[in-house]
Structure formats: structure tokens, C-alpha cells
Write a protein that holds these residues in place. Structure first.
Motif, PDB file in Angstrom:
ATOM      1  N   THR A 272     -27.527 -80.177 -19.788  1.00  0.00           N
ATOM      2  CA  THR A 272     -27.637 -80.637 -21.170  1.00  0.00           C
ATOM      3  C   THR A 272     -26.596 -79.957 -22.046  1.00  0.00           C
ATOM      4  O   THR A 272     -26.015 -80.569 -22.943  1.00  0.00           O
TER       5      THR A 272
ATOM      6  N   ILE B 259     -37.456 -83.182 -15.387  1.00  0.00           N
ATOM      7  CA  ILE B 259     -38.079 -81.991 -15.987  1.00  0.00           C
ATOM      8  C   ILE B 259     -39.587 -82.197 -16.101  1.00  0.00           C
ATOM      9  O   ILE B 259     -40.379 -81.293 -15.828  1.00  0.00           O
TER      10      ILE B 259
ATOM     11  N   LYS C 291     -35.194 -77.346 -13.384  1.00  0.00           N
ATOM     12  CA  LYS C 291     -35.221 -77.162 -14.837  1.00  0.00           C
ATOM     13  C   LYS C 291     -33.981 -76.428 -15.320  1.00  0.00           C
ATOM     14  O   LYS C 291     -33.336 -76.832 -16.288  1.00  0.00           O
TER      15      LYS C 291
ATOM     16  N   ASN D 246     -31.008 -78.616 -15.196  1.00  0.00           N
ATOM     17  CA  ASN D 246     -31.027 -79.665 -16.213  1.00  0.00           C
ATOM     18  C   ASN D 246     -30.714 -79.122 -17.605  1.00  0.00           C
ATOM     19  O   ASN D 246     -30.060 -79.791 -18.392  1.00  0.00           O
TER      20      ASN D 246
ATOM     21  N   SER E 135     -36.942 -76.466 -23.525  1.00  0.00           N
ATOM     22  CA  SER E 135     -36.552 -77.873 -23.414  1.00  0.00           C
ATOM     23  C   SER E 135     -36.429 -78.540 -24.781  1.00  0.00           C
ATOM     24  O   SER E 135     -35.767 -79.566 -24.911  1.00  0.00           O
TER      25      SER E 135
ATOM     26  N   PHE F  57     -30.882 -83.680 -20.439  1.00  0.00           N
ATOM     27  CA  PHE F  57     -30.426 -84.238 -19.163  1.00  0.00           C
ATOM     28  C   PHE F  57     -31.616 -84.324 -18.208  1.00  0.00           C
ATOM     29  O   PHE F  57     -32.287 -83.332 -17.961  1.00  0.00           O
ATOM     30  N   GLY F  58     -31.869 -85.510 -17.664  1.00  0.00           N
ATOM     31  CA  GLY F  58     -32.897 -85.649 -16.624  1.00  0.00           C
ATOM     32  C   GLY F  58     -34.311 -85.421 -17.131  1.00  0.00           C
ATOM     33  O   GLY F  58     -35.057 -84.621 -16.562  1.00  0.00           O
TER      34      GLY F  58
END
Lengths: 551, 215
Positions: free
Chosen positions: A344, A291, A337, A340, A274, A286-287
Motif C-alpha cells: 500500500t 487482509i 498483512k 499488503n 490497516s 492493497f489486497g
């Protein structure tokens, strides 16, 4: 994130930092600096990694031929036990939390150190004492129970040094508990002004959740191993059928720890990914909230799925059904996850530097590992696949393809911060690709082997499995080279690497606002956070503004 | 904030942050302890549900008078500990010293009574192992009960011993130095630990001594 510190010039040695703050052995072995303790862990787990890897190499060589013949069956049992114990407890579980976590948690939250620096050092000594006990058990003759220590085999019948091995895990476990406790308190109580929970880097969320699991699950393992050891010593115990005891209780207690332990290994890797994905796509994650919540829910669900290891162990059908459903539910936050991260990447300015290659490797391999986990969570399919190489391949995709890829990605990402030096980029890319290729060649054939019915933990096998086994061993050789390469070029970079500067990746995050390597107290001025994390859009605007003003 | 004038470790901003961190850390440690005991309580629950009659018969062989006395001793020691925490907060050194040492003494009394109880039970062949004897038909399952009994009270006694040592050391420190007058966090944490040990016993007592005593 805006801080009061400004980017520092690229000079290295003269400035005081945590590495030249004392050069004696004593200044390392009695340090309370979280950064130095992180490095102590790094050296120790690297040693354990190669010990565990050597055992795996012996096993893969034995499996080149169907009839085996390289090692005896008894030694083969000891090899897979040693590989499992060392890799799980002395490499994977400590890997990211104790190395990168120790180094980064205070830096990322703008603190001078963890809440209890001396306890932090005690953790490392407990880890070393436990590791020494485990290594002694191996040298003195080994243990052949498998890393799971199932009773009554471990408590009654097994030969070898079960007690020394269990004592090692027990002692190291208290090191884990102390580390988890330290991180939880540090993250709760020592964040910089302005650093609210939802401004924390996602790496911190994963370390926080991991710490909760360490603190809540490890004591259960400690008492379970103690009960097993008492039974072995005195012949009476709660797993002993002669007294009405049920060996299945051992499996319940063992997996109550050891299934959450899987999330101890994988969650920090997810945290690393991440961090990497937004940095190398120059986009905000993103989000973020999803996450963060997914991290917590993986931690919570992780405690409720242990029974899926016991579908064929006389557990009740209803328990099996519930554990099966709960295991399926874990895939939801995991998938959130993955989606996301890929969202991203969408329309990002992606660069393929070494850490990003590991992040890509992680996403692909973790997805395969996760999806094959669903096969095993399905009750009927598990009856066919239980204790086969399919299981081996599945959890190696999670633990090696996931956890180790994340560890290596994080190591390459923060290496310039840790050492102040840049490594050789093309060699590092070559190593990342080699590891990815070698890994898949090693473990993908094992899915097929398992599906065809080859059981795990046997030194011999039916001749029709040989081609796939040879492929797997060939892959393991490539993988070994892939793992030796970073050892070489990272050590090389310590002396000959170019100075990294404070922020070679132009990443956001407090750890990049201080010099590389950071000073003993981390920050010249106490940081104040005024922004959301991963604000790469604002950073890009700022950079282009600077360029314009220069032009 | 009056606390900010007090000494604190360099990683903290002020003494109140240090105090909060230490207390929070202690609560987390106690959570790990609950999980540590939890596995044993789980084992007890599983086998009591599986063998209710044997557990009832075995429980009637435990020494209720010893157990009840010890419950009273520990509860009183928790009260003296709570008073010690208050004395530390009010910076009354003599009262703190007396109350800590009294708590430690009650802990020692608990251990002595427990020791006599163990001796009686061992002489009655209730210690699991080769010498264990119990009336049929419950012999093997009663052995499980007594295994759990010795295990859980033994681990509890270990915790009491650790507590007694720490409290006694703190009592002497309060007597000889004014360390706790400057910073009383350590007494607070010790109090939390001691109450935890006490609460474990509060659960152990009915589970061990009071299984179907009425019949």
C-alpha cells in the motif's frame, strides 16, 4: 464513502455533542452511550497501565546490578506477577477493543449505538470490579505465582492472595465476554444500508475476529481459574496428582485461552494500522480481501497453537511437532498483512504525521517480534530459549512494539474525533520517536541476553550480563518518558488544542462524516454507503476538482 | 412487516432488528457456556481415558434411579418450556403463565431430587476430601471421578437454579402484566437457555451414571 451528511463547519462548543450531553458524574457513570463508555475505559486502562508500568520500572531498577539488592526476591516475584496480570488483563486485552472499539464500531458501521448499550455499561462495571479485586490482592500483600498461575504452585504452595487475584481476572473476564458478544451482534445486525461485509473498514474485521476469540476463549480461562481456586480452597481438584490429576492439564487449559489472548491483543492493532496506512499514503489498501481473510485465519489458527508453550513440559513429541507446524502456519497470514501494508505504501503520497509514525513503528517491531516467534516455534531451538529473556523480548515486541504502538497510533488518529481537538503535533512526533527508541533499547538487548542464557523471573544474574541489563534499564527510562509525554500533551489538548473539524486527516470512513465530537446519536442523518472502503483515489480526484473550481 | 409497529429500543431501526439481535446474542452466550462446560468435559475425558477401570467402579456407586428420574424430569420440563414459547407466540396469557410456572416447578423438583442424591452420597463418604472412602485399589482415581461428578453436576445445578428463578419471575410477570403479549422475545430467549441446560444434562447423564453398567 458518500453519505447524506455534508462536511460541517469548524465551530465547536455550541453544537450539541456527546461530551456536553450532560455534565454530572451520574451522566457519565450511568451512561449507555458507547462513546462515553469508551472514554470510561480509556481513563481506567490508563490508570492500570501506569500501575503495571510502575512494577516494570521497579524490576528494571533491581536488574541494574547483578546481585540486585533493591528489592527482596519475594517482592521481585510479586512485582513480575503484578506487572504481568495488570498489563495483560487490565491493559492490553481491553485496550483497543474497549476504548477504540467501543467508540468506533457503531460510528464506523453507521449505527446509533451498540446492540446492547446497557450490557456495554455492565461490561465496564465488571471490568472495574475485577480490577478492584486485583488491586486489592496487590495491596493486601501481592501474589507471587507469575501471571500464568501454574499449578500445583498456585493451587497448593503459593503464599499471597491468589484467590482475590484470580477472582479479579474471572470477573473482568465476564466483562470481556459481554463486550465481545455485543460487538459480534452489533457488526452482524446493525450495519448501515449498503455497508456489506466487504465494504467494512478492516478495523471492524479485526474487532469482529477479536470478539470471536474473546467469546470462545475467555470462558475456558474462567473455568480454569475456578478449578485452580477450588483446588486451593479444598485441597481436591482435577490438577491434583494425589488424585491422579495432571498439572499439565492446567497448562493446556490456560494456554488454550492465553495463546488466543495474544491475538486479542495484536489483531485490533493490525486493524488500526490497516486504517492508518491508506490514509497517510493517500491510497486504497492493497489486497483488502486478503487482509480480511488473513484476519479471520489468524483468529482460527490462534486457537490451534497453544501447545507451543509446553514444548518442554512433558507434552508428547508428536503433539509438539504438530503444534510447531501450526505455529509456523500462523506466520503466513501475518506476513500477508505486512506485505499488503508495504505494498500500500508503494508509490503512495506518504506523510509522516504522528499516527503514521506509530504505524511504521508497528510494522517494524511486529516483524521482528513475529520472526523471533518462529525461533521459538522451532522445537529444538525452543529447548535452548525456553524461559529465557529471549521469550520476554519476543513477546514484548509483539505486545508492546505491536499492540501498544497500534493503540497509541489509533489514539492519536481518532483523538480529534473523540475530543474535537488537535494535539501538539511536534510534541506528539517527539513522543513517538522517543517511544520507538526507548522500546528498542529496552528490549533488543534482552534478545541477546536470552540467547546467552539469562533466565527470566530471577532478581539476580551472572555479572557478564550486566552491560546489556544496564542498556535495557536505560531504555526503559527513555520509554517511561515517552509514555508520560502523550499523557501530558493529550490532556493539554483537551483545553487548549485547536478545534479539529470533522475530518482533519481527510480520511475516508463513516466516522469522519459526522462532526467532532460526534452528536449523542452519532449521525445527524442515517448514513447510506455506496462505495468501497479506502477510496482515497476517488477522494483525491474529488478534491482536485474542487480546487480547480475554486481557481 | 407487522413488527415495525411494535416498540423498540432507540439504537434499533425496528422491532424485528431488535428481536434478531437479542436472539443472536443469546446463541453467542450459549456458545460461551459450551466452552465453559467444555473445559470440565475435557478433564473428564482425559481422566476417564487414563483410569477406565476406576471410573467404571466409581460410576457403579452412583444412584442410577435418581439420575434416570431427573433425566425424565428435565426432559419433560423442556417440553413444557417449548409449549410456553408457543403460548407466548400465540399470545395466550393463561397458558403461558401455567406452562412457565410448571417448567419452574419441574426445575425445583429436579433440584430437590439432586439434593437428596447428594445427601445420600455424602453419607456414603463419596464427597472428595478428608472423609472420602472408596475400596482399594481405585480409591484415589475414584475420588477424581466423584470430584468431577460433584463439580459438573454442581455447576449444572447452579445453571438450573438461575433458570428456575428467571422462569418463575417470568411466570409471575405473565400472570400480572401483559408484557409478554406485547413482546415475547424474552420467553424465546429463556427457552433457548433452558433447553441448553437440559442438553448439558443429557450429556452428563450417560457420562456419570452409565459407565460400564452392564457388567
Amino acid at each position: 464513502m458518500n453519505t447524506e451528511t455534508r462536511e460541517l463547519p469548524m465551530t465547536l462548543e455550541p453544537r450539541a455533542n456527546y461530551l456536553n450531553d450532560g455534565h454530572s458524574i451520574r451522566s457519565w457513570l450511568l451512561t449507555t452511550d458507547h462513546k462515553r463508555i469508551g472514554l470510561l475505559y480509556m481513563v481506567s486502562i490508563t490508570l492500570f497501565f501506569f500501575v503495571g508500568g510502575a512494577a516494570a520500572a521497579m524490576m528494571r531498577l533491581e536488574l541494574l546490578r547483578p546481585q540486585g539488592g533493591l528489592v527482596t526476591s519475594a517482592l521481585y516475584n510479586k512485582l513480575f506477577t503484578m506487572h504481568g496480570v495488570i498489563m495483560v488483563w487490565f491493559f492490553l486485552i481491553p485496550s483497543i477493543p474497549t476504548v477504540l472499539g467501543n467508540f468506533l464500531v457503531p460510528l464506523m458501521i453507521g449505527a446509533r449505538d451498540v446492540a446492547f448499550p446497557r450490557l456495554n455499561l455492565v461490561s465496564w462495571y465488571l471490568f472495574i470490579a475485577g480490577g478492584a479485586s486485583a488491586l486489592w490482592a496487590i495491596i493486601a500483600g501481592g501474589v507471587d505465582t507469575g501471571w500464568t498461575f501454574y499449578t500445583p504452585y498456585s493451587s497448593t504452595y503459593a503464599n499471597g492472595h491468589v484467590l482475590a487475584m484470580a477472582a479479579g481476572i474471572f470477573i473482568a473476564g465476564f466483562g470481556s465476554i459481554a463486550t465481545g458478544l455485543n460487538f459480534i451482534v452489533t457488526i452482524h445486525k446493525m450495519r448501515a444500508p449498503g455497508l456489506t461485509w466487504f465494504r467494512l473498514p478492516l478495523f471492524i474485521w479485526t474487532i469482529y475476529t477479536t470478539s470471536l476469540i474473546l467469546v470462545l476463549a475467555t470462558p475456558v480461562l474462567a473455568i480454569t481459574l475456578t478449578l485452580m481456586a477450588l483446588e486451593r480452597l479444598f485441597g481436591v481438584g482435577i490438577f491434583n496428582p494425589a488424585m491422579g490429576g495432571d498439572p499439565l492439564l492446567f497448562q493446556h487449559l490456560f494456554w488454550f485461552y492465553s495463546h488466543p489472548a495474544v491475538y486479542i491483543m495484536i489483531l485490533p492493532s493490525m486493524g488500526v494500522v490497516s486504517e492508518l496506512i491508506p490514509c497517510f499514503s493517500r491510497k486504497s489498501i492493497f489486497g483488502y480481501n486478503f487482509i480480511a481473510y488473513a484476519t479471520i485465519s489468524i483468529g482460527v489458527f490462534g486457537f490451534l497453537v497453544w501447545g507451543h508453550h509446553m514444548f518442554v513440559s512433558s507434552q508428547s513429541v508428536y503433539a509438539g511437532m504438530i503444534f510447531s507446524i501450526l505455529s509456523f502456519l500462523v506466520s503466513i497470514p501475518s506476513a500477508i498483512k505486512v506485505f499488503n501494508w508495504t505494498a500500500t505504501l508503494y508509490k503512495g503520497s506518504i506523510t509522516f504525521q504522528t499516527p503514521m509514525l506509530y504505524a511504521f513503528g508497528f510494522i517494524g517491531l511486529f516483524t521482528i517480534g513475529g520472526l523471533t516467534g518462529l525461533f521459538l516455534a522451532a522445537l529444538a531451538v525452543d529447548v535452548h530459549l525456553h524461559d529465557t529473556y529471549f521469550v520476554i523480548a519476543h513477546f514484548h515486541y509483539i505486545m508492546v512494539g505491536g499492540a501498544v504502538m497500534g493503540y497509541l497510533g489509533g489514539l492519536h488518529f481518532w483523538w480529534p474525533k473523540i475530543t474535537g481537538r488537535l494535539y501538539c503535533e511536534w510534541l506528539a512526533k517527539l513522543a513517538a520517536v522517543t517511544i520507538f527508541a526507548g522500546f528498542n533499547l529496552t528490549f533488543f538487548p534482552q534478545f541477546i541476553l536470552g540467547f546467552m542464557g539469562m533466565p527470566r523471573r530471577y532478581p539476580v544474574y551472572a555479572p557478564e550480563f550486566q552491560v546489556l541489563n544496564v542498556l535495557s534499564t536505560a531504555g526503559a527510562s527513555i520509554l517511561a518518558i515517552g509514555y508520560l509525554l502523550p499523557l501530558a500533551y493529550l490532556l493539554w489538548s483537551l483545553r487548549y488544542g485547536k478545534p479539529a473539524g470533522a475530518n482533519p486527516w481527510k480520511a475516508t470512513g463513516l466516522e469522519w462524516k459526522t462532526s467532532s465530537p460526534p452528536p449523542r446519536d452519532n449521525f445527524a442523518n442515517a448514513p447510506v454507503v455506496t462505495e468501497e472502503p479506502y477510496n482515497y483515489d476517488a477522494q483525491a480526484a474529488e478534491l482536485s476538482l474542487e480546487e480547480n473550481s475554486h481557481a | 412487516m407487522p413488527d415495525s409497529t411494535l416498540a423498540h429500543a432507540p439504537q434499533f431501526d425496528d422491532a424485528s432488528q431488535q428481536r434478531e439481535s437479542a436472539t443472536f446474542g443469546m446463541w453467542i452466550f450459549l456458545a460461551t457456556e459450551i466452552l465453559f462446560f467444555g473445559a470440565m468435559f475435557l478433564g473428564y475425558t482425559a481422566y476417564r481415558l487414563a483410569y477406565p477401570a476406576a471410573f467404571a467402579a466409581a460410576s457403579r456407586h452412583t444412584l442410577l434411579a435418581f439420575g434416570a428420574t431427573n433425566t425424565a424430569v428435565l426432559l419433560i420440563s423442556s417440553a413444557t418450556m417449548a409449549f410456553a414459547v408457543r403460548a407466548a407466540r400465540e399470545k395466550r396469557r393463561t397458558a403461558l403463565t401455567v406452562r412457565l410456572l410448571l417448567t419452574a416447578a419441574l426445575g425445583v423438583l429436579f433440584l430437590c431430587i439432586k439434593g437428596f442424591e447428594y445427601a445420600r452420597e455424602i453419607s456414603e463418604h463419596l464427597l472428595p476430601g478428608a472423609s472420602f472412602q472408596f475400596d482399594q485399589p481405585y480409591a484415589s482415581h475414584a475420588e477424581m471421578f466423584f470430584y468431577l461428578y460433584f463439580l459438573m453436576t454442581g455447576v449444572h445445578a447452579l445453571h438450573v437454579t438461575i433458570g428456575v428463578v428467571l422462569i418463575a419471575i417470568s411466570g409471575f410477570r405473565a400472570w400480572r402484566t401483559d408484557a409478554f403479549m406485547r413482546n415475547d422475545t424474552a420467553v424465546d430467549l429463556l427457552g433457548l437457555y433452558w433447553h441448553f441446560v437440559d442438553i448439558i444434562w443429557v450429556f452428563l447423564f450417560p457420562l456419570i451414571y452409565l459407565v460400564e453398567r452392564h457388567s
